[in-house]
Scaffold this motif. Structure first.
Motif: not given
Length: 196
Positions: A57-70
């Motif tokens: 997800i583009p810009l997820n680092g800023t928006l934090k809309v998703a959390e990825y499970i390793p």
């Protein structure tokens, strides 16, 4: 111009506030499961990168809309769960493990790519100048969305039996299969919807 910049900053600020107020969607992308011969290292890395990009997800680092499970953690839990399921029911299918896996990982979205068959043989032909290539690939992609309790399970196969060509290699066919499966399961649409 100042009014436009002020309005743009205000919209971005409000969007960031709304995004921060919602809990991030938890996404578990499993590493590719190999049910037959494992491809060469370069092909494996290429396929894993394909899925990493498909769920990015583009810009997820800023928006934090998703959390990825390793992926490694998700694979470990699936392995334990799958062994327990097969002890109870030998006819259990991997699709049956997606709902319990989502519950165990507390994941909203599970992406499970499987390479069911991967084979390639090179042989001579009737003339000494020709080389024939025989390749077969079967792939499966399971996408489970716990939010809507929807499970999409698609399979695709590709074969090639002709003169030697890079377009007939098992590596090329595997990439083609997974590209089509990503499209057919609408994985990118699902991911884009998370980012909105």
């Amino acid at each position: 111009m100042k009014k436009f910049l002020f309005a743009l900053i205000a919209v971005l600020f409000v969007t960031a506030q709304v995004s921060a107020a919602q809990a991030p969607v938890k996404i578990a992308r499993l590493p590719i499961i190999f049910r037959s011969a494992k491809p060469d290292n370069e092909t494996c890395i290429g396929l894993e990168v394909k899925f990493a990009r498909a769920v990015h997800i583009p810009l997820n680092g800023t928006l934090k809309v998703a959390e990825y499970i390793p992926p490694v953690d998700a694979a470990k839990v699936l392995g334990e769960m799958w062994r327990a399921m097969r002890v109870v029911d030998k006819k259990a299918k991997i699709q049956d493990a997606m709902r319990p896996l989502a519950e165990e990982l507390d994941a909203d979205l599970i992406v499970c790519p499987i390479l069911l068959n991967y084979s390639q043989q090179v042989g001579g032909a009737f003339t000494a100048s020709e080389t024939y290539l025989d390749s077969q690939v079967r792939a499966q992609l399971i996408v489970y969305d716990r939010r809507s309790d929807s499970l999409v399970d698609k399979r695709l196969s590709r074969m090639y039996h002709d003169s030697m060509s890079r377009f007939g290699t098992a590596s090329f066919l595997a990439n083609e299969c997974f590209d089509r499966l990503i499209d057919e399961t609408k994985l990118r649409h699902t991911i884009i919807a998370v980012g909105k």
